[in-house]
Design a protein around this motif. Structure first.
Motif, PDB file in Angstrom:
ATOM      1  N   MET A  65     -37.419  18.701  29.788  1.00  0.00           N
ATOM      2  CA  MET A  65     -38.880  18.585  29.655  1.00  0.00           C
ATOM      3  C   MET A  65     -39.548  18.455  31.014  1.00  0.00           C
ATOM      4  SD  MET A  65     -39.525  16.120  26.372  1.00  0.00           S
ATOM      5  CE  MET A  65     -41.309  16.044  26.472  1.00  0.00           C
ATOM      6  N   VAL A  66     -38.934  17.653  31.888  1.00  0.00           N
ATOM      7  CA  VAL A  66     -39.490  17.507  33.239  1.00  0.00           C
ATOM      8  C   VAL A  66     -39.491  18.874  33.926  1.00  0.00           C
ATOM      9  CG1 VAL A  66     -39.081  16.525  35.534  1.00  0.00           C
ATOM     10  CG2 VAL A  66     -38.818  15.080  33.514  1.00  0.00           C
ATOM     11  N   ALA A  67     -38.372  19.575  33.825  1.00  0.00           N
ATOM     12  CA  ALA A  67     -38.230  20.851  34.531  1.00  0.00           C
ATOM     13  C   ALA A  67     -39.188  21.913  34.002  1.00  0.00           C
ATOM     14  CB  ALA A  67     -36.789  21.335  34.448  1.00  0.00           C
ATOM     15  N   LYS A  68     -39.564  21.796  32.749  1.00  0.00           N
ATOM     16  CA  LYS A  68     -40.522  22.763  32.184  1.00  0.00           C
ATOM     17  C   LYS A  68     -41.803  22.822  33.038  1.00  0.00           C
ATOM     18  CE  LYS A  68     -43.767  23.102  28.323  1.00  0.00           C
ATOM     19  NZ  LYS A  68     -43.670  24.387  27.646  1.00  0.00           N
ATOM     20  N   TYR A  69     -42.308  21.639  33.394  1.00  0.00           N
ATOM     21  CA  TYR A  69     -43.543  21.595  34.191  1.00  0.00           C
ATOM     22  C   TYR A  69     -43.345  22.329  35.515  1.00  0.00           C
ATOM     23  CZ  TYR A  69     -45.277  18.079  30.918  1.00  0.00           C
ATOM     24  OH  TYR A  69     -45.695  17.424  29.790  1.00  0.00           O
ATOM     25  N   ALA A  70     -42.187  22.090  36.153  1.00  0.00           N
ATOM     26  CA  ALA A  70     -41.947  22.689  37.471  1.00  0.00           C
ATOM     27  C   ALA A  70     -41.702  24.191  37.353  1.00  0.00           C
ATOM     28  CB  ALA A  70     -40.754  22.000  38.134  1.00  0.00           C
ATOM     29  N   ILE A  71     -40.855  24.595  36.422  1.00  0.00           N
ATOM     30  CA  ILE A  71     -40.488  26.015  36.344  1.00  0.00           C
ATOM     31  C   ILE A  71     -41.701  26.857  35.946  1.00  0.00           C
ATOM     32  CG2 ILE A  71     -38.980  27.713  35.201  1.00  0.00           C
ATOM     33  CD1 ILE A  71     -36.840  25.500  34.997  1.00  0.00           C
ATOM     34  N   THR A 158     -27.648   8.150  33.593  1.00  0.00           N
ATOM     35  CA  THR A 158     -28.600   7.778  34.656  1.00  0.00           C
ATOM     36  C   THR A 158     -28.515   8.773  35.808  1.00  0.00           C
ATOM     37  OG1 THR A 158     -26.940   6.239  35.560  1.00  0.00           O
ATOM     38  CG2 THR A 158     -28.652   5.318  34.130  1.00  0.00           C
ATOM     39  N   LYS A 159     -27.405   8.712  36.534  1.00  0.00           N
ATOM     40  CA  LYS A 159     -27.327   9.587  37.720  1.00  0.00           C
ATOM     41  C   LYS A 159     -27.236  11.056  37.310  1.00  0.00           C
ATOM     42  CE  LYS A 159     -22.309   9.052  38.426  1.00  0.00           C
ATOM     43  NZ  LYS A 159     -21.240   8.904  39.434  1.00  0.00           N
ATOM     44  N   ALA A 160     -26.694  11.332  36.132  1.00  0.00           N
ATOM     45  CA  ALA A 160     -26.634  12.729  35.680  1.00  0.00           C
ATOM     46  C   ALA A 160     -28.052  13.262  35.458  1.00  0.00           C
ATOM     47  CB  ALA A 160     -25.814  12.857  34.400  1.00  0.00           C
ATOM     48  N   PHE A 161     -28.928  12.401  34.974  1.00  0.00           N
ATOM     49  CA  PHE A 161     -30.321  12.804  34.694  1.00  0.00           C
ATOM     50  C   PHE A 161     -31.032  13.274  35.965  1.00  0.00           C
ATOM     51  CE2 PHE A 161     -34.840  11.390  34.310  1.00  0.00           C
ATOM     52  CZ  PHE A 161     -35.251  12.232  33.287  1.00  0.00           C
ATOM     53  N   VAL A 162     -30.968  12.474  37.017  1.00  0.00           N
ATOM     54  CA  VAL A 162     -31.661  12.885  38.252  1.00  0.00           C
ATOM     55  C   VAL A 162     -31.004  14.123  38.847  1.00  0.00           C
ATOM     56  CG1 VAL A 162     -32.780  10.691  38.833  1.00  0.00           C
ATOM     57  CG2 VAL A 162     -30.442  11.097  39.620  1.00  0.00           C
ATOM     58  N   ALA A 163     -29.681  14.215  38.715  1.00  0.00           N
ATOM     59  CA  ALA A 163     -28.990  15.403  39.234  1.00  0.00           C
ATOM     60  C   ALA A 163     -29.376  16.648  38.419  1.00  0.00           C
ATOM     61  CB  ALA A 163     -27.477  15.179  39.210  1.00  0.00           C
ATOM     62  N   GLN A 164     -29.563  16.472  37.117  1.00  0.00           N
ATOM     63  CA  GLN A 164     -29.983  17.616  36.273  1.00  0.00           C
ATOM     64  C   GLN A 164     -31.353  18.118  36.717  1.00  0.00           C
ATOM     65  OE1 GLN A 164     -29.614  15.532  32.560  1.00  0.00           O
ATOM     66  NE2 GLN A 164     -27.496  16.176  32.244  1.00  0.00           N
ATOM     67  N   ILE A 165     -32.261  17.196  36.973  1.00  0.00           N
ATOM     68  CA  ILE A 165     -33.597  17.625  37.421  1.00  0.00           C
ATOM     69  C   ILE A 165     -33.481  18.356  38.758  1.00  0.00           C
ATOM     70  CG2 ILE A 165     -35.909  16.842  38.115  1.00  0.00           C
ATOM     71  CD1 ILE A 165     -35.605  14.528  36.116  1.00  0.00           C
ATOM     72  N   ALA A 166     -32.667  17.822  39.663  1.00  0.00           N
ATOM     73  CA  ALA A 166     -32.503  18.471  40.978  1.00  0.00           C
ATOM     74  C   ALA A 166     -31.970  19.893  40.807  1.00  0.00           C
ATOM     75  CB  ALA A 166     -31.584  17.641  41.864  1.00  0.00           C
ATOM     76  N   ALA A 167     -30.962  20.063  39.953  1.00  0.00           N
ATOM     77  CA  ALA A 167     -30.368  21.397  39.755  1.00  0.00           C
ATOM     78  C   ALA A 167     -31.376  22.347  39.115  1.00  0.00           C
ATOM     79  CB  ALA A 167     -29.107  21.277  38.885  1.00  0.00           C
ATOM     80  N   LEU A 168     -32.141  21.836  38.146  1.00  0.00           N
ATOM     81  CA  LEU A 168     -33.140  22.680  37.476  1.00  0.00           C
ATOM     82  C   LEU A 168     -34.255  23.068  38.441  1.00  0.00           C
ATOM     83  CD1 LEU A 168     -33.145  20.666  34.169  1.00  0.00           C
ATOM     84  CD2 LEU A 168     -32.643  23.114  34.289  1.00  0.00           C
ATOM     85  N   TYR A 169     -34.606  22.165  39.344  1.00  0.00           N
ATOM     86  CA  TYR A 169     -35.637  22.476  40.340  1.00  0.00           C
ATOM     87  C   TYR A 169     -35.136  23.571  41.284  1.00  0.00           C
ATOM     88  CZ  TYR A 169     -38.970  18.761  39.067  1.00  0.00           C
ATOM     89  OH  TYR A 169     -39.905  17.988  38.423  1.00  0.00           O
ATOM     90  N   LEU A 170     -33.871  23.472  41.691  1.00  0.00           N
ATOM     91  CA  LEU A 170     -33.313  24.533  42.543  1.00  0.00           C
ATOM     92  C   LEU A 170     -33.401  25.865  41.811  1.00  0.00           C
ATOM     93  CD1 LEU A 170     -30.052  22.931  44.003  1.00  0.00           C
ATOM     94  CD2 LEU A 170     -32.128  23.534  45.270  1.00  0.00           C
ATOM     95  N   PHE A 171     -33.018  25.836  40.547  1.00  0.00           N
ATOM     96  CA  PHE A 171     -33.057  27.061  39.756  1.00  0.00           C
ATOM     97  C   PHE A 171     -34.490  27.597  39.662  1.00  0.00           C
ATOM     98  CE2 PHE A 171     -33.588  28.999  35.492  1.00  0.00           C
ATOM     99  CZ  PHE A 171     -32.929  30.186  35.771  1.00  0.00           C
ATOM    100  N   GLY A 172     -35.444  26.705  39.432  1.00  0.00           N
ATOM    101  CA  GLY A 172     -36.853  27.101  39.316  1.00  0.00           C
ATOM    102  C   GLY A 172     -37.360  27.744  40.607  1.00  0.00           C
ATOM    103  N   LEU A 173     -36.934  27.191  41.737  1.00  0.00           N
ATOM    104  CA  LEU A 173     -37.387  27.740  43.018  1.00  0.00           C
ATOM    105  C   LEU A 173     -36.707  29.079  43.311  1.00  0.00           C
ATOM    106  CD1 LEU A 173     -37.611  24.394  45.001  1.00  0.00           C
ATOM    107  CD2 LEU A 173     -39.524  25.845  44.295  1.00  0.00           C
ATOM    108  N   HIS A 174     -35.458  29.196  42.892  1.00  0.00           N
ATOM    109  CA  HIS A 174     -34.746  30.474  43.018  1.00  0.00           C
ATOM    110  C   HIS A 174     -35.480  31.555  42.217  1.00  0.00           C
ATOM    111  CE1 HIS A 174     -31.437  33.302  43.244  1.00  0.00           C
ATOM    112  NE2 HIS A 174     -31.290  33.300  41.929  1.00  0.00           N
ATOM    113  N   LEU A 175     -35.842  31.174  41.014  1.00  0.00           N
ATOM    114  CA  LEU A 175     -36.556  32.097  40.125  1.00  0.00           C
ATOM    115  C   LEU A 175     -37.913  32.491  40.725  1.00  0.00           C
ATOM    116  CD1 LEU A 175     -35.450  32.978  37.401  1.00  0.00           C
ATOM    117  CD2 LEU A 175     -36.788  31.169  36.304  1.00  0.00           C
ATOM    118  N   ALA A 176     -38.575  31.526  41.326  1.00  0.00           N
ATOM    119  CA  ALA A 176     -39.895  31.780  41.926  1.00  0.00           C
ATOM    120  C   ALA A 176     -39.770  32.766  43.084  1.00  0.00           C
ATOM    121  CB  ALA A 176     -40.516  30.474  42.409  1.00  0.00           C
TER     122      ALA A 176
END
Ligand code: M6R
Length: 369
Positions: A65-71, A158-176
């Motif tokens: 859900m967080v990554a949706k906003y960014a992507i 906990t730590k998996a959650f923040v890492a998931q957002i980081a990975a999804l953000y990388l993916f979103g920026l790659h896509l951009a």
């Protein structure tokens, strides 16, 4: 294995700066995103995507859900999130222009696995975001972007959650980049924000004691509400989930804009409400709306605990407690704001004498339906 920590969860919460840093390691080169694991997805294919469907359960779904906003903001492609167990039992509209992204720490969650298999049968291409090398979900996907949070043992993620957002953000920026929706300079700015997250997480962790005290004062609390807006909304949901699973307290998260559509009726004197406050600088439109939500619930007797940016003075007259997070661009605030909520739930669980790492009725990976 706990390395001197009293619980795995405490250890894993403290490892969050490292979890993000390791997930970024080697993937940002000369201000560009480099994800070799995505080689099987050619640029033409990524340009041709018309829609992204994210499938996940629990905390992983909130990362989505967080990554949706960014992507959506960066790559201008519609993103929808669906719980895996809902997705697979309806007839989702999928085709070869739909990209299905699954998120799973364990890579073994049965519902998510079955949803990935179903999506592939329907002709969709699939990418998994996973923290466990060689797990079943990545093996069943067309590509995998691993989070490098290290093994997560505590049931609460906990730590998996923040890492998931980081990975999804990388993916979103790659896509951009591939889709030409952001310039190289704009991508570099976002990447710098992302790379600054580990250091800011250290600053949030340094404030843990204040959160712990709050939790100990609130050990008898029977119900807690969480409000957030924009990327703060999934953080409100995550804060509520953590409190349910760890402290067995009734907790609900709401989008702050929904208050008047029902939830405000729940507010009575003494009701604790956590409010994730957007930055007054970064979210000039939303910040005053959330502050006015705080005033409305305070006027009805709520006990307000605001999670607000350092220096945000507008919350001070209305909040009973203020937990501070360092300055960050709006899309990066959730990575910081989630931490006090994790710590609050963990400390409350401990204050009640419960098993933080292994809450009742729960398993670390849900391999049955
Ligand atoms: O291993 P997964 O990421 O697929 O697990 C998904 C959920 O079961 C998990 O996030 C669960 O909600 C956690 N206990 C939350 O802390």
């Amino acid at each position: 294995e706990k390395g001197g920590w009293s619980s795995f969860m405490r250890k894993e919460v403290s490892e969050q700066p490292e979890a993000v840093a390791k997930t970024l390691l080697g993937r940002v080169v000369d201000d560009q995103v480099v994800i070799p694991e995505l080689e099987s997805f050619g640029d033409d294919e990524l340009r041709g995507i018309r829609r992204i469907t994210v499938i996940a359960c629990g905390t992983a779904s909130y990362a989505g859900m967080v990554a949706k906003y960014a992507i959506e903001q960066w790559a201008r492609v519609p993103v929808e999130i669906e719980l895996s167990h809902e997705f697979r039992y309806r007839e989702p509209v999928l085709d070869d222009h739909t990209l299905v992204v699954s998120i799973s720490q364990s890579g073994e969650t049965m519902d998510t696995l079955m949803a990935v298999k179903y999506a592939r049968e329907q002709g969709a291409r699939t990418i998994s975001i996973c923290n466990t090398q060689g797990a079943t979900i990545p093996r069943e996907s067309d590509a995998v972007v691993y989070t490098h949070a290290g093994p997560e043992v505590a049931v609460a993620s906990t730590k998996a959650f923040v890492a998931q957002i980081a990975a999804l953000y990388l993916f979103g920026l790659h896509l951009a980049r591939v889709r030409g929706t952001l310039s190289a300079e704009e991508i570099a700015v976002q990447l710098h924000e992302l790379q600054a997250v580990p250091e800011k997480l250290e600053l949030v962790l340094a404030e843990s004691e204040k959160v712990a005290q709050l939790a100990h004062w609130m050990a008898d609390t029977r119900s807690v509400l969480f409000l957030g807006r924009h990327v703060g909304y999934p953080i409100a949901l995550e804060g509520a989930l953590k409190l349910k699973e760890l402290a067995y307290i009734h907790a609900e998260g709401f989008a702050a804009g929904e208050l008047k559509h029902g939830p405000i009726a729940l507010i009575e004197p003494g009701q604790p409400v956590f409010v994730v406050v957007p930055s007054p600088r970064g979210s000039a439109t939303l910040h005053p709306k959330v502050v006015s939500n705080i005033q409305e619930i305070r006027a009805r007797g709520a006990r307000v605990i605001a999670i607000a940016e350092a220096g945000d003075a507008a919350v001070l007259p209305f909040a009973d407690e203020v937990l501070r997070i360092p300055l960050a661009a709006p899309l990066f605030e959730p990575l910081l704001a989630v931490v006090p909520l994790q710590i609050f739930a963990m400390e409350l669980s401990q204050a009640k004498g419960l098993d933080v790492d292994q809450p009742r009725n729960l398993a670390k990976s849900v391999t049955v339906e």
